[in-house]
Design a protein around this motif. Sequence first.
Motif, PDB file in Angstrom:
ATOM      1  N   ALA A 106      11.044  -9.607   1.739  1.00  0.00           N
ATOM      2  CA  ALA A 106      11.987  -9.200   2.780  1.00  0.00           C
ATOM      3  C   ALA A 106      11.483  -8.009   3.591  1.00  0.00           C
ATOM      4  CB  ALA A 106      13.335  -8.857   2.155  1.00  0.00           C
ATOM      5  N   GLY A 107      10.461  -7.326   3.086  1.00  0.00           N
ATOM      6  CA  GLY A 107       9.961  -6.147   3.784  1.00  0.00           C
ATOM      7  C   GLY A 107      10.915  -4.979   3.738  1.00  0.00           C
ATOM      8  N   LEU A 108      11.590  -4.796   2.603  1.00  0.00           N
ATOM      9  CA  LEU A 108      12.571  -3.728   2.438  1.00  0.00           C
ATOM     10  C   LEU A 108      12.113  -2.767   1.340  1.00  0.00           C
ATOM     11  CD1 LEU A 108      15.897  -5.804   2.471  1.00  0.00           C
ATOM     12  CD2 LEU A 108      14.827  -4.608   4.401  1.00  0.00           C
ATOM     13  N   ILE A 109      12.213  -1.468   1.630  1.00  0.00           N
ATOM     14  CA  ILE A 109      11.888  -0.441   0.639  1.00  0.00           C
ATOM     15  C   ILE A 109      12.996   0.603   0.681  1.00  0.00           C
ATOM     16  CG2 ILE A 109      10.156   1.173  -0.223  1.00  0.00           C
ATOM     17  CD1 ILE A 109       8.083  -0.223   1.536  1.00  0.00           C
ATOM     18  N   LEU A 110      13.658   0.824  -0.429  1.00  0.00           N
ATOM     19  CA  LEU A 110      14.692   1.845  -0.541  1.00  0.00           C
ATOM     20  C   LEU A 110      14.063   3.074  -1.176  1.00  0.00           C
ATOM     21  CD1 LEU A 110      17.775   2.266  -0.046  1.00  0.00           C
ATOM     22  CD2 LEU A 110      18.080   1.803  -2.497  1.00  0.00           C
ATOM     23  N   ILE A 111      14.151   4.200  -0.483  1.00  0.00           N
ATOM     24  CA  ILE A 111      13.436   5.393  -0.923  1.00  0.00           C
ATOM     25  C   ILE A 111      14.350   6.618  -0.899  1.00  0.00           C
ATOM     26  CG2 ILE A 111      11.221   4.507  -0.103  1.00  0.00           C
ATOM     27  CD1 ILE A 111      11.479   6.363   2.329  1.00  0.00           C
ATOM     28  N   GLU A 112      13.861   7.657  -1.534  1.00  0.00           N
ATOM     29  CA  GLU A 112      14.522   8.947  -1.534  1.00  0.00           C
ATOM     30  C   GLU A 112      14.643   9.484  -0.108  1.00  0.00           C
ATOM     31  OE1 GLU A 112      13.497  13.425  -3.325  1.00  0.00           O
ATOM     32  OE2 GLU A 112      12.096  11.740  -3.572  1.00  0.00           O
ATOM     33  N   ASP A 113      15.794  10.074   0.201  1.00  0.00           N
ATOM     34  CA  ASP A 113      16.012  10.701   1.504  1.00  0.00           C
ATOM     35  C   ASP A 113      15.445  12.116   1.466  1.00  0.00           C
ATOM     36  OD1 ASP A 113      16.929  11.782   3.874  1.00  0.00           O
ATOM     37  OD2 ASP A 113      18.966  10.982   3.677  1.00  0.00           O
ATOM     38  N   LEU A 114      14.447  12.392   2.297  1.00  0.00           N
ATOM     39  CA  LEU A 114      13.793  13.696   2.316  1.00  0.00           C
ATOM     40  C   LEU A 114      14.432  14.675   3.296  1.00  0.00           C
ATOM     41  CD1 LEU A 114      10.027  12.667   2.116  1.00  0.00           C
ATOM     42  CD2 LEU A 114      11.644  13.120   0.262  1.00  0.00           C
ATOM     43  N   THR A 138       0.829  -1.200   0.000  1.00  0.00           N
ATOM     44  CA  THR A 138       0.000   0.000   0.000  1.00  0.00           C
ATOM     45  C   THR A 138       0.867   1.255   0.000  1.00  0.00           C
ATOM     46  OG1 THR A 138      -1.870  -1.070   1.092  1.00  0.00           O
ATOM     47  CG2 THR A 138      -1.691   1.307   1.357  1.00  0.00           C
ATOM     48  N   TRP A 139       1.905   1.268   0.820  1.00  0.00           N
ATOM     49  CA  TRP A 139       2.795   2.434   0.896  1.00  0.00           C
ATOM     50  C   TRP A 139       3.431   2.720  -0.472  1.00  0.00           C
ATOM     51  CZ3 TRP A 139       7.513   4.381  -0.040  1.00  0.00           C
ATOM     52  CH2 TRP A 139       7.902   5.530   0.659  1.00  0.00           C
ATOM     53  N   VAL A 140       3.936   1.686  -1.106  1.00  0.00           N
ATOM     54  CA  VAL A 140       4.591   1.867  -2.417  1.00  0.00           C
ATOM     55  C   VAL A 140       3.581   2.348  -3.455  1.00  0.00           C
ATOM     56  CG1 VAL A 140       5.746   0.641  -4.307  1.00  0.00           C
ATOM     57  CG2 VAL A 140       6.433   0.219  -1.923  1.00  0.00           C
ATOM     58  N   TYR A 141       2.397   1.770  -3.447  1.00  0.00           N
ATOM     59  CA  TYR A 141       1.361   2.201  -4.398  1.00  0.00           C
ATOM     60  C   TYR A 141       0.987   3.663  -4.184  1.00  0.00           C
ATOM     61  CZ  TYR A 141      -3.371   3.018  -6.078  1.00  0.00           C
ATOM     62  OH  TYR A 141      -4.478   3.591  -6.675  1.00  0.00           O
ATOM     63  N   LEU A 142       0.767   4.049  -2.927  1.00  0.00           N
ATOM     64  CA  LEU A 142       0.359   5.420  -2.644  1.00  0.00           C
ATOM     65  C   LEU A 142       1.479   6.412  -2.947  1.00  0.00           C
ATOM     66  CD1 LEU A 142      -1.618   4.816   0.656  1.00  0.00           C
ATOM     67  CD2 LEU A 142      -2.583   5.596  -1.527  1.00  0.00           C
ATOM     68  N   ALA A 143       2.719   6.027  -2.719  1.00  0.00           N
ATOM     69  CA  ALA A 143       3.835   6.911  -3.062  1.00  0.00           C
ATOM     70  C   ALA A 143       3.805   7.225  -4.559  1.00  0.00           C
ATOM     71  CB  ALA A 143       5.168   6.261  -2.680  1.00  0.00           C
ATOM     72  N   GLY A 144       3.551   6.214  -5.390  1.00  0.00           N
ATOM     73  CA  GLY A 144       3.460   6.445  -6.826  1.00  0.00           C
ATOM     74  C   GLY A 144       2.251   7.278  -7.204  1.00  0.00           C
ATOM     75  N   LEU A 145       1.112   7.001  -6.559  1.00  0.00           N
ATOM     76  CA  LEU A 145      -0.102   7.774  -6.837  1.00  0.00           C
ATOM     77  C   LEU A 145       0.095   9.234  -6.473  1.00  0.00           C
ATOM     78  CD1 LEU A 145      -3.117   7.977  -7.596  1.00  0.00           C
ATOM     79  CD2 LEU A 145      -3.654   7.330  -5.229  1.00  0.00           C
ATOM     80  N   PHE A 146       0.631   9.498  -5.300  1.00  0.00           N
ATOM     81  CA  PHE A 146       0.823  10.882  -4.865  1.00  0.00           C
ATOM     82  C   PHE A 146       1.823  11.615  -5.758  1.00  0.00           C
ATOM     83  CE2 PHE A 146      -0.465  10.236  -0.109  1.00  0.00           C
ATOM     84  CZ  PHE A 146      -1.747   9.912  -0.526  1.00  0.00           C
ATOM     85  N   ARG A 147       2.879  10.933  -6.156  1.00  0.00           N
ATOM     86  CA  ARG A 147       3.855  11.575  -7.047  1.00  0.00           C
ATOM     87  C   ARG A 147       3.224  11.898  -8.403  1.00  0.00           C
ATOM     88  NH1 ARG A 147       9.175  11.703  -5.901  1.00  0.00           N
ATOM     89  NH2 ARG A 147       9.770  11.525  -8.093  1.00  0.00           N
ATOM     90  N   SER A 148       2.341  11.040  -8.877  1.00  0.00           N
ATOM     91  CA  SER A 148       1.681  11.300 -10.162  1.00  0.00           C
ATOM     92  C   SER A 148       0.758  12.510 -10.091  1.00  0.00           C
ATOM     93  CB  SER A 148       0.891  10.070 -10.615  1.00  0.00           C
ATOM     94  OG  SER A 148      -0.304   9.904  -9.849  1.00  0.00           O
ATOM     95  N   LEU A 149       0.334  12.856  -8.869  1.00  0.00           N
ATOM     96  CA  LEU A 149      -0.531  14.016  -8.663  1.00  0.00           C
ATOM     97  C   LEU A 149       0.271  15.294  -8.411  1.00  0.00           C
ATOM     98  CD1 LEU A 149      -3.142  12.302  -6.327  1.00  0.00           C
ATOM     99  CD2 LEU A 149      -3.550  13.048  -8.674  1.00  0.00           C
ATOM    100  N   GLY A 150       1.582  15.167  -8.401  1.00  0.00           N
ATOM    101  CA  GLY A 150       2.428  16.328  -8.171  1.00  0.00           C
ATOM    102  C   GLY A 150       2.684  16.614  -6.706  1.00  0.00           C
ATOM    103  N   ALA A 151       2.269  15.713  -5.818  1.00  0.00           N
ATOM    104  CA  ALA A 151       2.535  15.880  -4.393  1.00  0.00           C
ATOM    105  C   ALA A 151       3.923  15.331  -4.076  1.00  0.00           C
ATOM    106  CB  ALA A 151       1.476  15.169  -3.569  1.00  0.00           C
ATOM    107  N   GLY A 152       4.432  15.679  -2.899  1.00  0.00           N
ATOM    108  CA  GLY A 152       5.833  15.410  -2.605  1.00  0.00           C
ATOM    109  C   GLY A 152       6.130  14.110  -1.913  1.00  0.00           C
ATOM    110  N   ALA A 153       5.552  13.012  -2.343  1.00  0.00           N
ATOM    111  CA  ALA A 153       5.918  11.719  -1.774  1.00  0.00           C
ATOM    112  C   ALA A 153       7.325  11.344  -2.242  1.00  0.00           C
ATOM    113  CB  ALA A 153       4.919  10.647  -2.198  1.00  0.00           C
ATOM    114  N   PRO A 154       8.068  10.590  -1.449  1.00  0.00           N
ATOM    115  CA  PRO A 154       9.426  10.215  -1.859  1.00  0.00           C
ATOM    116  C   PRO A 154       9.416   9.237  -3.028  1.00  0.00           C
ATOM    117  CG  PRO A 154       8.819   9.099   0.177  1.00  0.00           C
ATOM    118  CD  PRO A 154       7.727  10.078  -0.109  1.00  0.00           C
TER     119      PRO A 154
END
Length: 343
Positions: free
Chosen positions: A92-100, A67-83
């Motif tokens: 493994a439960g690992l997500i590598l993301i942009e450092d904010l 859900t987190w990964v999906y919403l990050a993509g959705l929010f970024r597509s809307l121009g919001a500042g998700a990483p």
Amino acid sequence: MDKDIPQWKEFACGSLDAAGEVTFRLLAGDGSTRRFYRVGGLDRPAVLMVNPGPPRHDERGVDENETWVYLAGLFRSLGAGAPEVYRFAREAGLILIEDLGDRLLQQSVEEHGAGSAWTAALYRRLLDTLLVLQVDGFRRLEPERLFNRDYDPEFMFRWEGMYFATQFAGRLCGHSDPALEGELARLAAAAGEWMNGQVLIYRDFQSRNVMLGPRESLRLVDFQGARPGPPSYDVSSLLFDPYVQLGDSLRLELIEYYHAALERRDPDLAAEFSAQFQFVAAHRIMQALGAYAKLALTDGKTEFLRYAPHGLADLRHLLEGQEFAPFTVLRRVVARLEPPEMV
């Protein structure tokens, strides 16, 4: 941690190039059970989110990480500042993301002052961003990709009203009233009468989940709780935020600002917003107080209790409104609560 580092290095370097020795530094946690590590030695700043065995929606087969990964993509597509998500390993439960970075909205408001022109202008920008997420995000939403259930009166009663009654009033403050449960059920039902329209709610839209990037760009974190619900929820989360004490005049100004913007987008939703706001705001504050109590008593994170007096004061102030006159038990219980000092 040491035994996991080889796996983490392989995972991180499978997405970004190493520019030196790859290191992992644990970042200060908040109320989440997830762990976050700032990754050094890669060709760009990154953070590793570690969340094995996340909660999931059994019928949909979707977990919190997905859900987190999906919403990050959705929010970024809307121009919001998700990483940006660099890599995701589901098993493994690992997500590598942009450092904010480290600049929380909470800290910036404290520096400028809650009553400053800077704060008022920034919060108007926040509400503009929120409206895009709520309305346009809902139109694009694929509900089957969320691990959360919808926000509705039953959820309000069980996971906000009764959460408050059990965790905060009962466990923390040692006060219970057998008549409170029935009254909280009626309160949730009253709110539900004005919740016909839906948007995509963030559900934890507050000053610790907004960061400021370069040129004061708005960056968003902790949005995995998003789900369909009423527009008033996120507005009350932001404006009745125990971490930042906004004055009554600014709070009213921002409510009116949001309402006017929502009315331009959807007049029916705007009408419902006005009718539901106080009821939904009370539930949001009860949820926050219940969470502080659980974090302190179950997880040992007693530092959250320093924010309880602010939340309790806001709840008492709300309950003075005429719309809460029929809810005499809740008003009586809240008036008597005194959380212990455990910080």
